[in-house]
Design a protein around this motif. Structure first.
Motif, PDB file in Angstrom:
ATOM      1  N   SER A   1       6.445  -4.274   1.752  1.00 22.28           N
ATOM      2  CA  SER A   1       6.179  -3.358   2.864  1.00 22.28           C
ATOM      3  C   SER A   1       7.506  -2.968   3.482  1.00 22.28           C
ATOM      4  O   SER A   1       8.230  -3.827   3.996  1.00 22.28           O
ATOM      5  CB  SER A   1       5.292  -4.034   3.921  1.00 22.28           C
TER       6      SER A   1
ATOM      7  N   SER B   1       8.079  -1.440   6.184  1.00 21.53           N
ATOM      8  CA  SER B   1       8.095  -1.728   7.630  1.00 21.53           C
ATOM      9  C   SER B   1       7.729  -3.184   7.942  1.00 21.53           C
ATOM     10  O   SER B   1       8.083  -3.699   8.986  1.00 21.53           O
ATOM     11  CB  SER B   1       7.085  -0.816   8.330  1.00 21.53           C
ATOM     12  N   PHE B   2       7.026  -3.806   7.056  1.00 22.40           N
ATOM     13  CA  PHE B   2       6.450  -5.150   7.238  1.00 22.40           C
ATOM     14  C   PHE B   2       5.571  -5.217   8.486  1.00 22.40           C
ATOM     15  O   PHE B   2       5.455  -6.247   9.146  1.00 22.40           O
ATOM     16  CB  PHE B   2       7.535  -6.240   7.280  1.00 22.40           C
TER      17      PHE B   2
ATOM     18  N   GLU C   1       2.058  13.728   0.324  1.00 20.27           N
ATOM     19  CA  GLU C   1       2.670  13.150   1.533  1.00 20.27           C
ATOM     20  C   GLU C   1       4.015  13.840   1.790  1.00 20.27           C
ATOM     21  O   GLU C   1       4.459  13.932   2.928  1.00 20.27           O
ATOM     22  CB  GLU C   1       2.858  11.632   1.377  1.00 20.27           C
TER      23      GLU C   1
ATOM     24  N   GLN D   1       6.426  11.788   7.193  1.00 16.49           N
ATOM     25  CA  GLN D   1       4.983  11.704   6.919  1.00 16.49           C
ATOM     26  C   GLN D   1       4.223  11.466   8.212  1.00 16.49           C
ATOM     27  O   GLN D   1       3.435  10.539   8.316  1.00 16.49           O
ATOM     28  CB  GLN D   1       4.651  10.639   5.856  1.00 16.49           C
TER      29      GLN D   1
ATOM     30  N   THR E   1      -1.473  -4.285   4.603  1.00 16.82           N
ATOM     31  CA  THR E   1      -0.640  -5.235   3.858  1.00 16.82           C
ATOM     32  C   THR E   1      -0.553  -6.568   4.579  1.00 16.82           C
ATOM     33  O   THR E   1      -0.679  -7.635   3.958  1.00 16.82           O
ATOM     34  CB  THR E   1       0.762  -4.614   3.659  1.00 16.82           C
TER      35      THR E   1
ATOM     36  N   LYS F   1      -4.156   6.291  11.879  1.00 16.54           N
ATOM     37  CA  LYS F   1      -3.804   4.871  12.040  1.00 16.54           C
ATOM     38  C   LYS F   1      -3.980   4.460  13.495  1.00 16.54           C
ATOM     39  O   LYS F   1      -4.524   3.403  13.806  1.00 16.54           O
ATOM     40  CB  LYS F   1      -2.332   4.648  11.672  1.00 16.54           C
TER      41      LYS F   1
ATOM     42  N   ILE G   1       0.859  -1.191   0.000  1.00 18.36           N
ATOM     43  CA  ILE G   1       0.000   0.000   0.000  1.00 18.36           C
ATOM     44  C   ILE G   1       0.892   1.237   0.000  1.00 18.36           C
ATOM     45  O   ILE G   1       2.071   1.165   0.374  1.00 18.36           O
ATOM     46  CB  ILE G   1      -0.982  -0.030   1.208  1.00 18.36           C
ATOM     47  N   GLY G   2       0.329   2.371  -0.416  1.00 23.01           N
ATOM     48  CA  GLY G   2       1.103   3.613  -0.464  1.00 23.01           C
ATOM     49  C   GLY G   2       2.309   3.431  -1.377  1.00 23.01           C
ATOM     50  O   GLY G   2       2.214   2.894  -2.476  1.00 23.01           O
ATOM     51  N   GLY G   3       3.466   3.800  -0.884  1.00 18.88           N
ATOM     52  CA  GLY G   3       4.674   3.735  -1.705  1.00 18.88           C
ATOM     53  C   GLY G   3       5.054   2.324  -2.099  1.00 18.88           C
ATOM     54  O   GLY G   3       5.777   2.129  -3.077  1.00 18.88           O
ATOM     55  N   SER G   4       4.572   1.337  -1.376  1.00 17.80           N
ATOM     56  CA  SER G   4       4.890  -0.046  -1.724  1.00 17.80           C
ATOM     57  C   SER G   4       3.912  -0.604  -2.751  1.00 17.80           C
ATOM     58  O   SER G   4       3.956  -1.796  -3.066  1.00 17.80           O
ATOM     59  CB  SER G   4       4.874  -0.915  -0.460  1.00 17.80           C
TER      60      SER G   4
ATOM     61  N   GLY H   1       9.437   5.367   1.336  1.00 22.49           N
ATOM     62  CA  GLY H   1       8.424   4.525   0.699  1.00 22.49           C
ATOM     63  C   GLY H   1       7.948   5.069  -0.636  1.00 22.49           C
ATOM     64  O   GLY H   1       7.885   4.354  -1.639  1.00 22.49           O
ATOM     65  N   ARG H   2       7.628   6.360  -0.692  1.00 18.50           N
ATOM     66  CA  ARG H   2       7.062   6.915  -1.924  1.00 18.50           C
ATOM     67  C   ARG H   2       8.124   7.178  -2.985  1.00 18.50           C
ATOM     68  O   ARG H   2       7.813   7.636  -4.077  1.00 18.50           O
ATOM     69  CB  ARG H   2       6.252   8.176  -1.611  1.00 18.50           C
TER      70      ARG H   2
ATOM     71  N   THR I   1       2.615  -2.830   8.269  1.00 18.93           N
ATOM     72  CA  THR I   1       1.432  -2.065   7.863  1.00 18.93           C
ATOM     73  C   THR I   1       0.203  -2.971   7.871  1.00 18.93           C
ATOM     74  O   THR I   1       0.201  -4.033   7.233  1.00 18.93           O
ATOM     75  CB  THR I   1       1.669  -1.447   6.469  1.00 18.93           C
TER      76      THR I   1
HETATM   77  O1  F6P Z   1       0.709   5.458   5.627  1.00 15.27           O
HETATM   78  C1  F6P Z   1       1.781   6.036   5.042  1.00 15.27           C
HETATM   79  C2  F6P Z   1       2.903   5.091   4.728  1.00 15.27           C
HETATM   80  O2  F6P Z   1       3.794   5.047   5.781  1.00 15.27           O
HETATM   81  C3  F6P Z   1       3.577   5.517   3.445  1.00 15.27           C
HETATM   82  O3  F6P Z   1       4.503   6.505   3.629  1.00 15.27           O
HETATM   83  C4  F6P Z   1       4.113   4.231   2.944  1.00 15.27           C
HETATM   84  O4  F6P Z   1       4.449   4.308   1.605  1.00 15.27           O
HETATM   85  C5  F6P Z   1       2.967   3.314   3.246  1.00 15.27           C
HETATM   86  O5  F6P Z   1       2.456   3.774   4.473  1.00 15.27           O
HETATM   87  C6  F6P Z   1       3.286   1.860   3.305  1.00 15.27           C
HETATM   88  O6  F6P Z   1       4.223   1.560   4.268  1.00 15.27           O
HETATM   89  P1  F6P Z   1       5.014   0.190   4.256  1.00 15.27           P
HETATM   90  O7  F6P Z   1       5.769   0.117   2.992  1.00 15.27           O
HETATM   91  O8  F6P Z   1       5.883   0.227   5.474  1.00 15.27           O
HETATM   92  O9  F6P Z   1       3.991  -0.917   4.345  1.00 15.27           O
END
Ligand code: F6P
Length: 535
Positions: free
Chosen positions: A195, A197-198, A340, A493, A203, A500, A143-146, A254-255, A200
């Motif tokens: 992800s 952060s793995f 963002e 961001q 995801t 969240k 999601i988002g940048g991923s 991420g983005r 989210t």
């Molecule tokens: O919610 C914002 C965010 O942190 C974005 O900056 C990022 O791209 C997205 O969530 C996904 O995060 P991740 O790649 O850690 O799952």
């Protein structure tokens, strides 16, 4: 910093943009810049020599060259998170060393790229198989940048696809994964979890659902899952074997991550060679950004035009209008990239911004948008600066007549926005209609276009991987320049966190394990509605 520009704006507010062309036969060339076949035309704006000079002066006043040098050289310019910002290193295919804390990261980048290519080739040539044989489909979860980068680029480069079918799942709404998996074979589908952060929640929820689906259907998650993360041990804990896990460093935001391991699904779709061409396009834009004079520098000019419209002319939003169906996801991608990054109210030092934050970005491909919201662009009370993107050629030579119509519409829209139609012209248009007097006048007023609405046009020969790389890097650097001039940290961001946190605490309230106590009245009433209606 904006005072002089606002004074200039006051002086030219009523001036017709068209008058600038009448007074200068070569304005179209003078207010245009080009690099490697990518052309930026900003002549259909109110920017004249004096305004441009004042805008360009901002670059030196705000120390843009030093800041650019700091980013490219690996300084920790993301000060609030104490991180370097080095997505440019991901496309540094043949440049020199890039150091973070004294260590050159380029060998690491090469290693990531080589591992990705081996894996992508194995999926593409059938040497990596699922429980049911050759991989036919790849489901990329993120999601988002991923998600937005690879999803946008995969669609953009559809003519270059020669690998398995690609599908993207981002939304936690079960409808998304359910609709995507329906019809796929769990024994021949590869699931890629992207992800940074793995952790989210969207995801991870989708990843668990996909794994359950695969197991139920006789697939083999140990062979048919891959992961991309800057926390690779978390992917390991999820059960993904180390040879299918692609790590990357925290200096890739991420983005800004499509250029590295996060771009693996794109590489699987188009192959390592075309992926490298995409990187080369990004690298070419980096070189241009670092070496061209401000006045010929596309990212700088695009940023300054954006700042002119948002900070000086007070147009809060900007429409991105690709006349290129395969760039349909570009507006969504740019919404994350720009909003963002620069949707902040405080400057780097924590003080409130003097002006507004970065612009609101929205848009849809043309010609579809013409039959929807263009009414407001032409006749609404608020001017919305537009950014058109158009290719000289399409990828379908047998449908050249379609492409001609597409280009004609694109050029016509920017022309119509600029020229408009006066009351006299509207009256003349109705002259043969049998109307007269007050009724003719009333009808004519509905057909008036104020015009003088600014736009820029980005054009290129054909949407190739190289050109896509140029375009994405152009927008990244545009965001960087706008952020540097506004004094914003474009690379954190924090604004996404509060919602969240609240979602996490509302989960138990929705399932009834926790009372509504302490909720505001509206939220409590919404919870009640959902519960009464079977939620
Ligand atoms: O919610 C914002 C965010 O942190 C974005 O900056 C990022 O791209 C997205 O969530 C996904 O995060 P991740 O790649 O850690 O799952």
């Amino acid at each position: 910093m904006w005072t002089e520009l606002k004074t200039l704006r006051g002086q030219v507010k009523e001036r017709r943009i068209m008058a600038l062309f009448e007074g200068d036969g070569i304005r179209a060339e003078r207010f245009c810049a080009e690099t490697d076949g990518l052309r930026l035309d900003y002549s259909k704006t109110q920017i004249d020599d004096e305004i441009r000079a004042a805008l360009l002066a901002l670059c030196d006043q705000r120390g843009l060259a030093d800041r650019r040098e700091a980013m490219f050289s690996g300084a920790r310019i993301n000060e609030t998170e104490n991180r370097a910002v080095l997505h440019t290193a991901l496309r540094n295919l043949d440049g020199g060393a890039v150091t973070v804390d004294g260590a050159d990261v380029v060998p690491q980048v090469r290693d990531w790229l080589a591992r990705m290519a081996v894996f992508a080739d194995a999926v593409r040539d059938g040497s990596l198989t699922g429980a049911g044989g050759r991989i036919t489909d790849v489901v990329s979860i993120g999601i988002g940048g991923s998600d937005l980068g690879p999803a946008m680029a995969t669609l953009a480069l559809a003519p270059y696809h020669d690998g398995p079918r690609l599908h993207y799942v981002s939304n936690v709404d079960g409808a998304h994964i359910s609709d995507t998996l329906r019809g796929l074979d769990p024994k021949t589908t590869l699931v890629n979890v992207g992800s940074k952060s793995f952790t989210t929640v969207e995801t991870m929820t989708n990843a668990h659902t996909a794994r359950d689906w695969m197991v139920r259907g006789g697939g083999d998650p140990a062979r048919q899952f891959s992961a991309i993360s800057s926390e690779p041990e978390r992917a390991g804990a999820f059960g993904i074997p180390p040879e299918h896990v692609f790590g990357f460093a925290d200096w890739v935001g991420g983005r800004y991550s499509v250029w590295g391991p996060v771009g693996l699904p794109l590489m699987i779709a188009v192959g390592p060679e075309d992926f490298r061409a995409f990187l080369r396009g990004g690298q070419a834009m980096d070189r241009h950004f670092c070496t061209a004079d401000w006045v010929g520098n596309l990212p700088v000019l695009l940023a300054l035009t954006g700042l002119w419209h948002s900070q000086v002319c007070d147009h809060p939003s900007r429409a991105v209008l690709p006349y290129d169906q395969r760039l349909a996801r570009l507006p969504a991608y740019l919404q994350q990239l720009e909003m963002e990054s620069n949707g902040k109210s405080v400057a780097m030092d924590g003080t409130p911004l003097a002006g507004r934050s970065g612009a609101i970005v929205w848009g849809e491909p043309g010609t579809n948008g013409q039959h929807a919201f263009f009414q407001l662009l032409h006749q609404g009370t608020d001017a919305v600066p537009c950014e058109f993107l158009v290719a000289a050629q399409g990828h379908e030579p047998e449908l050249a007549h379609h492409h001609r119509l597409l280009v004609a519409n694109c050029l016509a829209q920017s022309k119509a926005l600029m020229l408009g139609r006066s009351l006299e012209e509207a009256r003349a248009l109705l002259a043969g209609s049998g109307l007269s007097g007050v009724e003719l006048d009333r009808q004519a007023r509905h057909r008036v276009f104020a015009g003088n609405r600014p736009s820029v046009t980005l054009s290129y020969a054909l949407l190739t991987p190289f050109v896509l790389g140029q375009i994405i890097a152009l927008y990244e650097h545009r965001v960087f320049v706008e952020g540097a001039i506004l004094g914003i940290n474009s690379f954190d961001q924090f604004g996404v966190e509060l919602g969240k946190e609240m979602a996490t605490s509302l989960g138990p309230v929705l399932d009834g394990s926790m009372a509504c106590d302490g909720l505001d009245g509206s939220t409590a009433a919404l919870v009640g509605f959902v519960r009464r209606n079977g939620g």
